[in-house]
Design a protein around this motif. Structure first.
Motif, PDB file in Angstrom:
ATOM      1  N   VAL A  84       0.844  -1.210   0.000  1.00 18.05           N
ATOM      2  CA  VAL A  84       0.000   0.000   0.000  1.00 18.05           C
ATOM      3  C   VAL A  84       0.873   1.252   0.000  1.00 18.05           C
ATOM      4  O   VAL A  84       0.608   2.198  -0.749  1.00 18.05           O
ATOM      5  CB  VAL A  84      -0.977   0.001   1.203  1.00 18.05           C
ATOM      6  CG1 VAL A  84      -1.628   1.360   1.387  1.00 18.05           C
ATOM      7  CG2 VAL A  84      -2.025  -1.078   1.029  1.00 18.05           C
ATOM      8  N   VAL A  85       1.919   1.258   0.815  1.00 21.66           N
ATOM      9  CA  VAL A  85       2.810   2.422   0.864  1.00 21.66           C
ATOM     10  C   VAL A  85       3.416   2.662  -0.517  1.00 21.66           C
ATOM     11  O   VAL A  85       3.459   3.805  -0.989  1.00 21.66           O
ATOM     12  CB  VAL A  85       3.912   2.249   1.938  1.00 21.66           C
ATOM     13  CG1 VAL A  85       5.001   3.310   1.788  1.00 21.66           C
ATOM     14  CG2 VAL A  85       3.301   2.299   3.329  1.00 21.66           C
ATOM     15  N   GLN A  86       3.852   1.610  -1.191  1.00 19.91           N
ATOM     16  CA  GLN A  86       4.474   1.768  -2.508  1.00 19.91           C
ATOM     17  C   GLN A  86       3.459   2.170  -3.577  1.00 19.91           C
ATOM     18  O   GLN A  86       3.668   3.119  -4.324  1.00 19.91           O
ATOM     19  CB  GLN A  86       5.187   0.469  -2.931  1.00 19.91           C
ATOM     20  CG  GLN A  86       6.428   0.177  -2.137  1.00 19.91           C
ATOM     21  CD  GLN A  86       7.431   1.312  -2.190  1.00 19.91           C
ATOM     22  OE1 GLN A  86       7.735   1.853  -3.244  1.00 19.91           O
ATOM     23  NE2 GLN A  86       7.938   1.700  -1.024  1.00 19.91           N
ATOM     24  N   ARG A  87       2.357   1.427  -3.657  1.00 16.94           N
ATOM     25  CA  ARG A  87       1.401   1.650  -4.747  1.00 16.94           C
ATOM     26  C   ARG A  87       0.557   2.904  -4.573  1.00 16.94           C
ATOM     27  O   ARG A  87       0.347   3.647  -5.519  1.00 16.94           O
ATOM     28  CB  ARG A  87       0.464   0.445  -4.891  1.00 16.94           C
ATOM     29  CG  ARG A  87       1.065  -0.745  -5.551  1.00 16.94           C
ATOM     30  CD  ARG A  87       0.060  -1.888  -5.794  1.00 16.94           C
ATOM     31  NE  ARG A  87      -0.801  -2.179  -4.657  1.00 16.94           N
ATOM     32  CZ  ARG A  87      -2.087  -1.824  -4.562  1.00 16.94           C
ATOM     33  NH1 ARG A  87      -2.681  -1.183  -5.521  1.00 16.94           N
ATOM     34  NH2 ARG A  87      -2.800  -2.141  -3.496  1.00 16.94           N
ATOM     35  N   VAL A  88       0.070   3.119  -3.366  1.00 19.55           N
ATOM     36  CA  VAL A  88      -0.885   4.206  -3.138  1.00 19.55           C
ATOM     37  C   VAL A  88      -0.186   5.500  -2.733  1.00 19.55           C
ATOM     38  O   VAL A  88      -0.578   6.581  -3.165  1.00 19.55           O
ATOM     39  CB  VAL A  88      -1.931   3.798  -2.069  1.00 19.55           C
ATOM     40  CG1 VAL A  88      -2.905   4.928  -1.792  1.00 19.55           C
ATOM     41  CG2 VAL A  88      -2.674   2.528  -2.498  1.00 19.55           C
ATOM     42  N   PHE A  89       0.857   5.392  -1.912  1.00 19.23           N
ATOM     43  CA  PHE A  89       1.504   6.578  -1.355  1.00 19.23           C
ATOM     44  C   PHE A  89       2.899   6.815  -1.935  1.00 19.23           C
ATOM     45  O   PHE A  89       3.687   7.567  -1.365  1.00 19.23           O
ATOM     46  CB  PHE A  89       1.557   6.477   0.168  1.00 19.23           C
ATOM     47  CG  PHE A  89       0.193   6.446   0.792  1.00 19.23           C
ATOM     48  CD1 PHE A  89      -0.512   7.617   1.003  1.00 19.23           C
ATOM     49  CD2 PHE A  89      -0.412   5.240   1.145  1.00 19.23           C
ATOM     50  CE1 PHE A  89      -1.782   7.599   1.562  1.00 19.23           C
ATOM     51  CE2 PHE A  89      -1.672   5.213   1.702  1.00 19.23           C
ATOM     52  CZ  PHE A  89      -2.369   6.386   1.902  1.00 19.23           C
ATOM     53  N   SER A  90       3.202   6.188  -3.064  1.00 16.90           N
ATOM     54  CA  SER A  90       4.481   6.389  -3.768  1.00 16.90           C
ATOM     55  C   SER A  90       5.689   6.241  -2.847  1.00 16.90           C
ATOM     56  O   SER A  90       6.665   6.981  -2.948  1.00 16.90           O
ATOM     57  CB  SER A  90       4.509   7.755  -4.451  1.00 16.90           C
ATOM     58  OG  SER A  90       3.447   7.873  -5.362  1.00 16.90           O
ATOM     59  N   GLY A  91       5.606   5.293  -1.925  1.00 14.81           N
ATOM     60  CA  GLY A  91       6.720   5.011  -1.031  1.00 14.81           C
ATOM     61  C   GLY A  91       6.822   5.919   0.177  1.00 14.81           C
ATOM     62  O   GLY A  91       7.760   5.797   0.969  1.00 14.81           O
ATOM     63  N   ASP A  92       5.886   6.813   0.369  1.00 10.43           N
ATOM     64  CA  ASP A  92       5.924   7.788   1.460  1.00 10.43           C
ATOM     65  C   ASP A  92       5.101   7.273   2.653  1.00 10.43           C
ATOM     66  O   ASP A  92       3.884   7.452   2.718  1.00 10.43           O
ATOM     67  CB  ASP A  92       5.383   9.131   0.967  1.00 10.43           C
ATOM     68  CG  ASP A  92       5.463  10.236   2.001  1.00 10.43           C
ATOM     69  OD1 ASP A  92       5.929   9.989   3.142  1.00 10.43           O
ATOM     70  OD2 ASP A  92       5.054  11.365   1.670  1.00 10.43           O
ATOM     71  N   ALA A  93       5.783   6.622   3.607  1.00 14.61           N
ATOM     72  CA  ALA A  93       5.095   6.054   4.770  1.00 14.61           C
ATOM     73  C   ALA A  93       4.420   7.137   5.607  1.00 14.61           C
ATOM     74  O   ALA A  93       3.350   6.914   6.173  1.00 14.61           O
ATOM     75  CB  ALA A  93       6.075   5.247   5.621  1.00 14.61           C
TER      76      ALA A  93
END
Length: 125
Positions: A84-93
């Protein structure tokens, strides 16, 4: 194409039952499901898929097949969150945490728990 290490909604629903109940037959998994009734053959097929994917294992006990989780719940949760962090938030935790804080009501106990988690993360524990 979906990540093969991730589960479909239907597969995840069955895994929740296996994580909660432990080794179970098809009938026992059906008994543990919430919501509308599922056909025996549908649940059996999904459990076979979970076995094929390596999320569950099948053991024969007499004439019955018993399915047990192979993947630990926490390990799967970590994989799903990273996805989810990678796909939805472009790696921004941090964006994930902001979205959680902005969209979910947090009571005092939850806020205190989050603060402790951040302190632990800063200290490396």
């Amino acid at each position: 194409m979906p990540d093969p290490r991730l589960l479909t909604a239907a597969e995840l629903e069955l895994m929740h039952v296996l994580w909660e109940r432990g080794p179970s037959t098809v009938a026992e998994v059906i008994e543990g499901l919430q919501g509308p009734a599922r056909a025996y053959t549908t649940v059996a097929t999904l459990l076979k898929i979970l076995d094929d994917k390596g999320f569950a294992r099948t053991e024969r006990e007499g004439r019955r097949l018993v399915y047990a989780p192979v993947v630990i719940r926490g390990e799967y949760e970590a994989t799903a969150v990273r996805d989810v962090v990678q796909r939805v938030f472009s790696g921004d935790a941090a964006a994930l945490v902001r979205a959680l804080v902005d969209t979910e009501p947090l009571d005092d106990a939850t806020r205190a728990e989050l603060a402790l988690l951040l302190i632990r993360a800063e200290s490396g524990r």
